[in-house]
Write a protein that holds these residues in place. Structure first.
Motif, PDB file in Angstrom:
ATOM      1  N   GLN A 138       0.919  -1.480   0.284  1.00 44.79           N
ATOM      2  CA  GLN A 138       0.180   0.016  -0.135  1.00 44.79           C
ATOM      3  C   GLN A 138       0.692   1.081  -0.346  1.00 44.79           C
ATOM      4  O   GLN A 138       0.388   2.476  -0.318  1.00 44.79           O
ATOM      5  CB  GLN A 138      -0.860   0.139   1.257  1.00 44.79           C
ATOM      6  CG  GLN A 138      -2.080   1.751   1.492  1.00 44.79           C
ATOM      7  CD  GLN A 138      -2.927   1.934   0.116  1.00 44.79           C
ATOM      8  OE1 GLN A 138      -2.865   0.203  -0.347  1.00 44.79           O
ATOM      9  NE2 GLN A 138      -3.325   2.443  -0.182  1.00 44.79           N
ATOM     10  N   CYS A 139       1.527   1.583   0.523  1.00 43.64           N
ATOM     11  CA  CYS A 139       3.280   2.297   0.435  1.00 43.64           C
ATOM     12  C   CYS A 139       3.182   2.671  -0.727  1.00 43.64           C
ATOM     13  O   CYS A 139       3.012   3.656  -1.538  1.00 43.64           O
ATOM     14  CB  CYS A 139       4.200   1.538   1.404  1.00 43.64           C
ATOM     15  SG  CYS A 139       4.514   1.760   3.391  1.00 43.64           S
ATOM     16  N   ALA A 140       3.444   1.136  -1.599  1.00 43.89           N
ATOM     17  CA  ALA A 140       3.983   1.438  -2.722  1.00 43.89           C
ATOM     18  C   ALA A 140       2.996   1.949  -3.602  1.00 43.89           C
ATOM     19  O   ALA A 140       3.347   3.005  -4.747  1.00 43.89           O
ATOM     20  CB  ALA A 140       4.083   0.190  -3.678  1.00 43.89           C
ATOM     21  N   LYS A 141       1.507   1.849  -4.172  1.00 45.22           N
ATOM     22  CA  LYS A 141       0.635   2.222  -4.411  1.00 45.22           C
ATOM     23  C   LYS A 141       0.415   3.833  -4.484  1.00 45.22           C
ATOM     24  O   LYS A 141       0.247   4.827  -5.133  1.00 45.22           O
ATOM     25  CB  LYS A 141      -0.790   1.793  -3.277  1.00 45.22           C
ATOM     26  CG  LYS A 141      -0.831  -0.027  -4.387  1.00 45.22           C
ATOM     27  CD  LYS A 141      -2.465  -0.149  -3.800  1.00 45.22           C
ATOM     28  CE  LYS A 141      -2.236  -2.013  -4.621  1.00 45.22           C
ATOM     29  NZ  LYS A 141      -3.387  -2.565  -4.045  1.00 45.22           N
TER      30      LYS A 141
ATOM     31  N   ASP B 110       4.417  11.640  -0.592  1.00 44.85           N
ATOM     32  CA  ASP B 110       5.902  12.135  -1.554  1.00 44.85           C
ATOM     33  C   ASP B 110       7.063  11.307  -1.384  1.00 44.85           C
ATOM     34  O   ASP B 110       8.202  11.650  -2.082  1.00 44.85           O
ATOM     35  CB  ASP B 110       5.883  13.785  -0.494  1.00 44.85           C
ATOM     36  CG  ASP B 110       5.021  15.283  -0.322  1.00 44.85           C
ATOM     37  OD1 ASP B 110       4.388  15.373  -1.579  1.00 44.85           O
ATOM     38  OD2 ASP B 110       4.304  15.522   0.500  1.00 44.85           O
ATOM     39  N   LEU B 111       6.869  10.821  -0.005  1.00 48.36           N
ATOM     40  CA  LEU B 111       7.746   9.754   0.021  1.00 48.36           C
ATOM     41  C   LEU B 111       7.560   8.906   0.977  1.00 48.36           C
ATOM     42  O   LEU B 111       6.684   8.319   1.504  1.00 48.36           O
ATOM     43  CB  LEU B 111       8.967  10.590   0.629  1.00 48.36           C
ATOM     44  CG  LEU B 111      10.258   9.848   1.253  1.00 48.36           C
ATOM     45  CD1 LEU B 111      11.704  10.098   0.015  1.00 48.36           C
ATOM     46  CD2 LEU B 111      10.867  10.290   2.411  1.00 48.36           C
ATOM     47  N   GLY B 112       8.096   7.519   0.703  1.00 50.14           N
ATOM     48  CA  GLY B 112       7.373   6.580   0.810  1.00 50.14           C
ATOM     49  C   GLY B 112       8.096   5.463   1.198  1.00 50.14           C
ATOM     50  O   GLY B 112       9.283   5.029   0.065  1.00 50.14           O
ATOM     51  N   LEU B 113       8.677   4.505   2.337  1.00 49.79           N
ATOM     52  CA  LEU B 113       9.475   3.514   2.638  1.00 49.79           C
ATOM     53  C   LEU B 113       8.942   2.013   1.780  1.00 49.79           C
ATOM     54  O   LEU B 113       7.731   1.681   2.440  1.00 49.79           O
ATOM     55  CB  LEU B 113       9.480   3.449   3.970  1.00 49.79           C
ATOM     56  CG  LEU B 113       9.726   2.158   5.145  1.00 49.79           C
ATOM     57  CD1 LEU B 113      11.418   2.424   4.571  1.00 49.79           C
ATOM     58  CD2 LEU B 113      10.128   2.004   6.069  1.00 49.79           C
ATOM     59  N   ILE B 114       9.426   2.205   0.663  1.00 48.30           N
ATOM     60  CA  ILE B 114       8.377   1.191   0.071  1.00 48.30           C
ATOM     61  C   ILE B 114       8.794   0.322  -0.021  1.00 48.30           C
ATOM     62  O   ILE B 114      10.672  -0.499  -0.317  1.00 48.30           O
ATOM     63  CB  ILE B 114       8.386   1.839  -1.537  1.00 48.30           C
ATOM     64  CG1 ILE B 114       9.477   1.931  -2.092  1.00 48.30           C
ATOM     65  CG2 ILE B 114       7.376   2.787  -1.330  1.00 48.30           C
ATOM     66  CD1 ILE B 114       8.994   2.289  -3.477  1.00 48.30           C
ATOM     67  N   PRO B 115       8.554  -1.358  -0.597  1.00 47.65           N
ATOM     68  CA  PRO B 115       9.971  -2.033  -1.295  1.00 47.65           C
ATOM     69  C   PRO B 115      10.003  -1.750  -2.131  1.00 47.65           C
ATOM     70  O   PRO B 115      10.303  -1.776  -2.858  1.00 47.65           O
ATOM     71  CB  PRO B 115       8.322  -3.688  -2.136  1.00 47.65           C
ATOM     72  CG  PRO B 115       7.091  -3.210  -1.317  1.00 47.65           C
ATOM     73  CD  PRO B 115       7.003  -1.148  -1.065  1.00 47.65           C
ATOM     74  N   SER B 116      11.923  -2.574  -1.811  1.00 50.78           N
ATOM     75  CA  SER B 116      12.235  -2.101  -2.788  1.00 50.78           C
ATOM     76  C   SER B 116      12.585  -1.837  -4.180  1.00 50.78           C
ATOM     77  O   SER B 116      13.023  -1.672  -5.560  1.00 50.78           O
ATOM     78  CB  SER B 116      14.153  -2.333  -2.453  1.00 50.78           C
ATOM     79  OG  SER B 116      13.474  -3.842  -2.765  1.00 50.78           O
ATOM     80  N   ILE B 117      11.831  -3.562  -5.183  1.00 54.10           N
ATOM     81  CA  ILE B 117      10.891  -3.459  -6.748  1.00 54.10           C
ATOM     82  C   ILE B 117      10.759  -2.431  -7.084  1.00 54.10           C
ATOM     83  O   ILE B 117      10.443  -1.908  -8.021  1.00 54.10           O
ATOM     84  CB  ILE B 117      10.941  -5.047  -6.582  1.00 54.10           C
ATOM     85  CG1 ILE B 117      10.627  -5.607  -7.806  1.00 54.10           C
ATOM     86  CG2 ILE B 117       9.244  -4.843  -6.300  1.00 54.10           C
ATOM     87  CD1 ILE B 117      11.356  -6.052  -8.370  1.00 54.10           C
ATOM     88  N   GLU B 118      10.444  -1.751  -5.924  1.00 52.34           N
ATOM     89  CA  GLU B 118       9.126  -0.459  -6.789  1.00 52.34           C
ATOM     90  C   GLU B 118       9.643   0.464  -6.566  1.00 52.34           C
ATOM     91  O   GLU B 118       8.793   1.218  -7.994  1.00 52.34           O
ATOM     92  CB  GLU B 118       7.818  -0.187  -5.530  1.00 52.34           C
ATOM     93  CG  GLU B 118       6.729  -1.569  -5.211  1.00 52.34           C
ATOM     94  CD  GLU B 118       6.117  -1.562  -6.406  1.00 52.34           C
ATOM     95  OE1 GLU B 118       5.315  -0.813  -7.002  1.00 52.34           O
ATOM     96  OE2 GLU B 118       5.969  -3.333  -6.669  1.00 52.34           O
ATOM     97  N   TYR B 119      10.930   0.402  -7.003  1.00 49.06           N
ATOM     98  CA  TYR B 119      12.062   1.615  -7.413  1.00 49.06           C
ATOM     99  C   TYR B 119      11.123   1.852  -8.743  1.00 49.06           C
ATOM    100  O   TYR B 119      12.228   2.684  -9.497  1.00 49.06           O
ATOM    101  CB  TYR B 119      13.407   2.086  -6.572  1.00 49.06           C
ATOM    102  CG  TYR B 119      14.262   2.358  -7.413  1.00 49.06           C
ATOM    103  CD1 TYR B 119      14.187   3.920  -7.065  1.00 49.06           C
ATOM    104  CD2 TYR B 119      15.470   1.675  -8.292  1.00 49.06           C
ATOM    105  CE1 TYR B 119      15.555   4.806  -7.575  1.00 49.06           C
ATOM    106  CE2 TYR B 119      16.010   2.860  -8.992  1.00 49.06           C
ATOM    107  CZ  TYR B 119      16.034   3.882  -8.473  1.00 49.06           C
ATOM    108  OH  TYR B 119      17.437   4.831  -9.260  1.00 49.06           O
ATOM    109  N   LEU B 120      11.695   0.878  -9.194  1.00 47.43           N
ATOM    110  CA  LEU B 120      11.880   0.281 -10.770  1.00 47.43           C
ATOM    111  C   LEU B 120      10.027   0.373 -11.395  1.00 47.43           C
ATOM    112  O   LEU B 120      10.691   0.177 -12.880  1.00 47.43           O
ATOM    113  CB  LEU B 120      12.308  -1.190 -11.118  1.00 47.43           C
ATOM    114  CG  LEU B 120      14.176  -1.379 -10.326  1.00 47.43           C
ATOM    115  CD1 LEU B 120      14.086  -2.340 -10.770  1.00 47.43           C
ATOM    116  CD2 LEU B 120      14.616  -0.247 -11.592  1.00 47.43           C
ATOM    117  N   ARG B 121       9.563   0.511 -11.029  1.00 48.02           N
ATOM    118  CA  ARG B 121       8.069   0.563 -11.549  1.00 48.02           C
ATOM    119  C   ARG B 121       7.235   2.066 -11.356  1.00 48.02           C
ATOM    120  O   ARG B 121       6.925   2.737 -10.696  1.00 48.02           O
ATOM    121  CB  ARG B 121       6.989  -0.175 -10.343  1.00 48.02           C
ATOM    122  CG  ARG B 121       7.364  -1.605 -10.690  1.00 48.02           C
ATOM    123  CD  ARG B 121       6.886  -2.679  -9.938  1.00 48.02           C
ATOM    124  NE  ARG B 121       6.460  -3.635 -10.120  1.00 48.02           N
ATOM    125  CZ  ARG B 121       6.957  -4.913  -9.635  1.00 48.02           C
ATOM    126  NH1 ARG B 121       6.195  -4.771  -8.043  1.00 48.02           N
ATOM    127  NH2 ARG B 121       7.378  -6.600 -10.500  1.00 48.02           N
TER     128      ARG B 121
END
Length: 276
Positions: free
Chosen positions: A35-38, A46-57
């Motif tokens: 959900q952080c990534a979404k 503005d800034l998310g502690l997101i799954p690292s794979i989501e950096y590429l998305r």
């Protein structure tokens, strides 16, 4: 200075990155990693502690930036990202995937092809291990559920089965010799300034020095878990994004592209933080 809309993960392993953040700089909301990534992709944070794979998305036409020197990672066993299997790993035919984290799903796909040399059926499911193992040979759990769930005898579908817990952090490090990065602070260029970066790093430093206090506050209603939580923060999780972690992240991105999880492995780009 503008107040940053910050999306953070609700699990124990994220608490050292958010406990003590100044309210005048950050407006924090807690969610699952996915959900952080979404929310970040949709521009709702503005800034998310997101799954690292989501950096590429990142959305089309955009390139994200990473907060330097801060991450959630491990080198060796992580304890909170694991496959629970009723069969020997090489005999797994199906895996139920916890939909809470996209990085752990990507890591599972990478390890299945690169290490385990198998192509099981993958099925998305909520993080209910008994239900997962009733439908599939193995289940992927992450976060607090995985941390507090061991392998061993378990009742599944009215029968007792022996369940093995396979720590995916351990498997990754044994195969690559590198740390694994599960999540990092990510946002669009210009989303934060140098003082925001420094505060994120300072909060991390203070909390990492006091793991028992962090675990005790988190498990205030479950004091029987405080000792385990303290050991986990102390011994399993790493909160830096140094050269070895960058190498591990770049290796993961390359593998993810090779097995078709993402189209390409983009280079790492970071927010600037001028020393003060």
């Amino acid at each position: 200075m503008s107040r940053v809309r910050l999306g953070a993960v609700e699990y124990l392993n994220a608490r050292p990155l958010i406990v003590g953040l100044p309210d005048e700089l950050f407006d924090v909301r807690l969610d699952t990693p996915s959900q952080c990534a979404k929310l970040l992709h949709a521009g709702q944070t503005d800034l998310g502690l997101i799954p690292s794979i989501e950096y590429l998305r990142a959305p089309a036409g955009q390139q994200y930036r990473i907060v330097p020197d801060v991450a959630i990672g491990s080198f060796g066993p992580v304890a909170s990202v694991a496959l629970y299997t009723t069969r020997p790993v090489g005999d797994i035919r199906s895996i139920a995937l916890d939909t809470s984290s996209r990085t752990s799903i990507a890591l599972t796909r990478v390890l299945c092809q690169k290490v385990f040399r198998m192509s099981p059926l993958l099925e998305s499911q909520g993080p209910d291990l008994e239900a997962m193992l009733d439908r599939c040979d193995a289940g992927l759990l992450i976060g607090d559920r995985a941390l507090l769930t061991e392998g061993g005898p378990m009742r599944v579908g009215g029968r007792e089965v022996d369940v093995e817990k396979v720590d995916l952090g351990r498997v990754w490090s044994e195969h690559t010799g590198l740390p694994f990065v599960y999540a990092c602070w990510v946002g669009r260029p210009g989303a934060i300034g140098g003082e925001h970066v420094r505060q994120l790093q300072r909060v991390r430093d203070r909390a990492v020095a006091a793991p028992e206090a962090v675990a005790a506050a988190y498990f205030a209603d479950q004091p029987e878990h405080v000792a385990r939580g303290t050991r986990y923060l102390q011994d399993n999780i790493r909160y830096v994004l140094g050269p070895a972690e960058r190498d591990g992240l770049e290796r993961f991105y390359r593998y993810a592209a090779e097995v078709g999880v993402v189209p390409t492995a983009d280079p790492l780009r970071f927010f600037e933080c001028t020393p003060r």
